[in-house]
Scaffold this motif. Structure first.
Motif, mmCIF file in Angstrom:
data_model
loop_
_atom_site.group_PDB
_atom_site.id
_atom_site.type_symbol
_atom_site.label_atom_id
_atom_site.label_comp_id
_atom_site.label_asym_id
_atom_site.label_seq_id
_atom_site.Cartn_x
_atom_site.Cartn_y
_atom_site.Cartn_z
ATOM 1 N N VAL A 229 -33.160 2.319 -28.947
ATOM 2 C CA VAL A 229 -34.008 1.490 -29.586
ATOM 3 C C VAL A 229 -35.095 2.293 -30.396
ATOM 4 O O VAL A 229 -35.356 2.157 -31.663
ATOM 5 N N PHE A 230 -35.732 3.220 -29.689
ATOM 6 C CA PHE A 230 -36.704 3.881 -30.344
ATOM 7 C C PHE A 230 -36.237 4.848 -31.455
ATOM 8 O O PHE A 230 -36.757 5.013 -32.702
ATOM 9 N N HIS A 231 -34.991 5.458 -31.310
ATOM 10 C CA HIS A 231 -34.460 6.217 -32.413
ATOM 11 C C HIS A 231 -34.162 5.353 -33.469
ATOM 12 O O HIS A 231 -34.398 6.129 -34.576
ATOM 13 N N GLN A 232 -33.654 4.231 -33.264
ATOM 14 C CA GLN A 232 -33.311 3.414 -34.451
ATOM 15 C C GLN A 232 -34.347 2.974 -35.229
ATOM 16 O O GLN A 232 -34.491 2.968 -36.390
ATOM 17 N N ALA A 233 -35.534 2.873 -34.477
ATOM 18 C CA ALA A 233 -36.705 2.325 -34.977
ATOM 19 C C ALA A 233 -37.451 3.558 -35.966
ATOM 20 O O ALA A 233 -37.956 3.130 -36.883
ATOM 21 N N VAL A 234 -37.719 4.688 -35.077
ATOM 22 C CA VAL A 234 -38.342 5.639 -36.165
ATOM 23 C C VAL A 234 -37.895 6.860 -36.072
ATOM 24 O O VAL A 234 -38.284 7.882 -36.832
ATOM 25 N N GLY A 235 -36.738 7.260 -35.497
ATOM 26 C CA GLY A 235 -36.099 8.576 -35.295
ATOM 27 C C GLY A 235 -36.896 9.289 -34.565
ATOM 28 O O GLY A 235 -38.244 9.642 -34.861
ATOM 29 N N ILE A 236 -36.464 9.836 -33.470
ATOM 30 C CA ILE A 236 -36.968 10.612 -32.449
ATOM 31 C C ILE A 236 -36.795 12.084 -32.568
ATOM 32 O O ILE A 236 -35.554 12.270 -32.805
ATOM 33 N N ASP A 237 -37.386 12.850 -32.321
ATOM 34 C CA ASP A 237 -37.157 14.285 -32.505
ATOM 35 C C ASP A 237 -36.695 15.089 -30.982
ATOM 36 O O ASP A 237 -35.823 16.036 -31.178
ATOM 37 N N ALA A 238 -37.598 14.659 -30.096
ATOM 38 C CA ALA A 238 -37.195 15.240 -28.977
ATOM 39 C C ALA A 238 -37.633 14.335 -27.613
ATOM 40 O O ALA A 238 -38.387 13.327 -27.868
ATOM 41 N N VAL A 239 -37.114 14.631 -26.500
ATOM 42 C CA VAL A 239 -37.377 13.664 -25.300
ATOM 43 C C VAL A 239 -38.311 14.522 -24.473
ATOM 44 O O VAL A 239 -37.875 15.738 -24.129
ATOM 45 N N PHE A 240 -39.249 13.949 -23.778
ATOM 46 C CA PHE A 240 -39.806 14.413 -22.558
ATOM 47 C C PHE A 240 -39.297 13.560 -21.447
ATOM 48 O O PHE A 240 -39.325 12.493 -21.367
ATOM 49 N N LEU A 241 -38.730 14.355 -20.400
ATOM 50 C CA LEU A 241 -38.106 13.861 -19.161
ATOM 51 C C LEU A 241 -38.943 13.945 -18.125
ATOM 52 O O LEU A 241 -39.124 14.792 -17.384
ATOM 53 N N ALA A 242 -39.675 12.824 -18.099
ATOM 54 C CA ALA A 242 -40.583 12.816 -16.946
ATOM 55 C C ALA A 242 -40.100 12.309 -15.422
ATOM 56 O O ALA A 242 -38.909 11.551 -15.551
ATOM 57 N N LYS A 243 -41.021 12.366 -14.394
ATOM 58 C CA LYS A 243 -40.428 12.010 -13.218
ATOM 59 C C LYS A 243 -39.128 12.595 -12.729
ATOM 60 O O LYS A 243 -38.455 11.993 -11.852
ATOM 61 N N TYR A 244 -38.810 14.018 -13.136
ATOM 62 C CA TYR A 244 -37.721 14.561 -12.868
ATOM 63 C C TYR A 244 -37.610 14.864 -11.136
ATOM 64 O O TYR A 244 -36.746 15.000 -10.691
ATOM 65 N N ASP A 245 -38.699 14.945 -10.740
ATOM 66 C CA ASP A 245 -39.045 15.429 -9.401
ATOM 67 C C ASP A 245 -38.670 14.240 -8.535
ATOM 68 O O ASP A 245 -38.393 14.285 -7.121
ATOM 69 N N SER A 246 -38.637 12.949 -9.151
ATOM 70 C CA SER A 246 -38.600 11.750 -8.242
ATOM 71 C C SER A 246 -37.177 11.073 -8.161
ATOM 72 O O SER A 246 -36.866 9.929 -7.724
ATOM 73 N N THR A 247 -36.338 11.756 -8.578
ATOM 74 C CA THR A 247 -34.907 11.298 -8.787
ATOM 75 C C THR A 247 -33.829 12.234 -8.238
ATOM 76 O O THR A 247 -33.865 13.378 -8.694
ATOM 77 N N ALA A 248 -32.718 11.535 -7.748
ATOM 78 C CA ALA A 248 -31.584 12.350 -7.260
ATOM 79 C C ALA A 248 -30.606 12.485 -8.152
ATOM 80 O O ALA A 248 -29.424 12.870 -8.276
ATOM 81 N N LYS A 249 -30.630 11.606 -9.265
ATOM 82 C CA LYS A 249 -29.950 11.308 -10.239
ATOM 83 C C LYS A 249 -30.252 12.151 -11.808
ATOM 84 O O LYS A 249 -29.691 13.371 -11.704
ATOM 85 N N GLY A 250 -30.828 11.609 -12.717
ATOM 86 C CA GLY A 250 -31.129 12.444 -13.763
ATOM 87 C C GLY A 250 -30.251 12.796 -14.994
ATOM 88 O O GLY A 250 -30.363 13.883 -15.678
ATOM 89 N N GLY A 251 -29.283 12.184 -14.935
ATOM 90 C CA GLY A 251 -28.062 12.433 -15.759
ATOM 91 C C GLY A 251 -28.374 11.969 -17.277
ATOM 92 O O GLY A 251 -27.506 12.328 -18.091
ATOM 93 N N VAL A 252 -29.436 11.347 -17.311
ATOM 94 C CA VAL A 252 -29.895 10.665 -18.712
ATOM 95 C C VAL A 252 -29.999 11.857 -19.767
ATOM 96 O O VAL A 252 -29.512 11.656 -21.081
ATOM 97 N N ALA A 253 -30.388 13.193 -19.462
ATOM 98 C CA ALA A 253 -30.505 14.205 -20.534
ATOM 99 C C ALA A 253 -29.219 14.362 -21.136
ATOM 100 O O ALA A 253 -29.091 14.765 -22.449
#
Ligand SMILES: Nc1nc2c(ncn2[C@@H]2O[C@H](COP(=O)(O)OP(=O)(O)O)[C@@H](O)[C@H]2O)c(=O)[nH]1
Ligand SMILES: [Mg+2]
Length: 292
Positions: A229-253
């Motif tokens: 949604v955000f990328h389509q709206a304005v074009g994203i340059d980079a992602v800040f992956l927050a709360k990486y300490d709180s998940t056992a998953k994290g595959g979104v990157a």
């Protein structure tokens, strides 16, 4: 750091099947999806891994893990953002409510303050919630970083305009701009973001305007949809992956890298200012799959 689910599952699966057979591959795909990789990518990984294992007759856990690493690694992208001397840099920080935008802005401001010798301003562009302005001011006091803020309910574009002016006056420095993330009304959000986008762009030096999307690593597959949604709206340059300490998953990157070509710039690893790390794709993929 929490041990990643997929890494654990892989070990268990390998112990169970002892070699990469059909059942192993099917369960591997499920485990990738449980680790927050999109179904489409998980199936592609499965197909590629099957082919490599067959062709190269891979049998051992280590060999299969190596092959898996080689398949996933190219999907993940990293980027470093560094404001240039004698330029006006504006980093607009986007994302839905609660993902960690305001906290991540304070972390980045503190990080750049320690690293670079240039003026830094945080712009309280989330004027929608009174608490967001107060929160940024609090971080400003704690970190000794200037905050430009208007009143609750004010025009976010005007806040960013003023913050840009504050830095432009000296011709050198960085604005980290907060925004409100109301995704419930997508059309309004998009319109508002596009307006802010124009203002921020007009205030920054050529090539020094960046849009950073904050994703909450704990939100699962939803993170990818937010990125779209955000990328389509304005074009994203980079992602800040927050709360990486709180998940056992994290595959979104992996999913945002592969599907949208979006690089990760930082990961957030806790609630403190110093809980920010540059993103290392090697470490990230190794941690995800459980490779030494
Ligand atoms: N554990 C952990 N919590 C975080 C991290 N980043 C943000 N948070 C917490 O997430 C919550 C929401 O953060 P906030 O910055 O207010 O999100 P915003 O609504 O997007 O601005 C707060 O309680 C933060 O302390 C992180 O990297 N790790
Ligand atoms: Mg906020």
């Amino acid at each position: 750091m929490i041990k990643k689910n997929f890494a654990d599952k892989f070990k268990k699966l390998f112990g169970l099947y002892n070699s990469p057979d059909d059942e192993f591959f099917e369960e591997l795909t499920d485990s990738l999806i449980e680790g927050d990789i999109s179904a489409k990518i998980a199936m592609q990984v499965e197909d590629e891994l099957r082919a490599v294992c067959k062709k190269e007759k891979l049998q051992s856990e280590e060999a299969v893990l190596d092959a898996l690493y080689k398949i996933i690694f190219p999907f993940v992208k990293a980027e470093t953002l560094e404001p240039e001397e004698n330029k006006v840099s504006i980093y607009l920080v986007l994302g839905v409510n609660g993902v960690g935008k305001t906290t991540s802005i304070a972390k980045m401001a503190n990080y750049y303050k320690q690293k670079l010798n240039m003026p830094i301003v945080m712009a309280a562009g989330d004027t929608f919630r009174a608490a967001a302005i107060e929160q940024l001011k609090y971080h400003g006091e704690k970190t000794g970083i200037r905050v430009v803020a208007h009143k609750h309910g004010g025009d976010p574009g005007a806040v960013i305009f003023d913050a840009g002016d504050a830095i432009a006056a000296g011709g050198n420095g960085l604005v980290l701009a907060d925004t409100a993330g109301r995704l419930h009304n997508k059309e309004n959000l998009v319109r508002e973001l596009q307006k802010i986008d124009r203002i921020a762009k007009s205030k920054a030096s050529e090539g020094c305007y960046k849009k950073i999307l904050v994703l909450d690593s704990t939100t699962g597959q939803n993170g990818f949809r937010q990125a779209e949604v955000f990328h389509q709206a304005v074009g994203i340059d980079a992602v800040f992956l927050a709360k990486y300490d709180s998940t056992a998953k994290g595959g979104v990157a992996i999913t945002v890298g592969k599907e949208l070509g979006l690089p990760i710039v930082f990961i957030g690893t806790g609630e403190k200012y110093e809980n920010i790390n540059l993103f290392s794709p090697e470490t990230y993929v190794k941690e995800f799959i459980g490779k030494k």
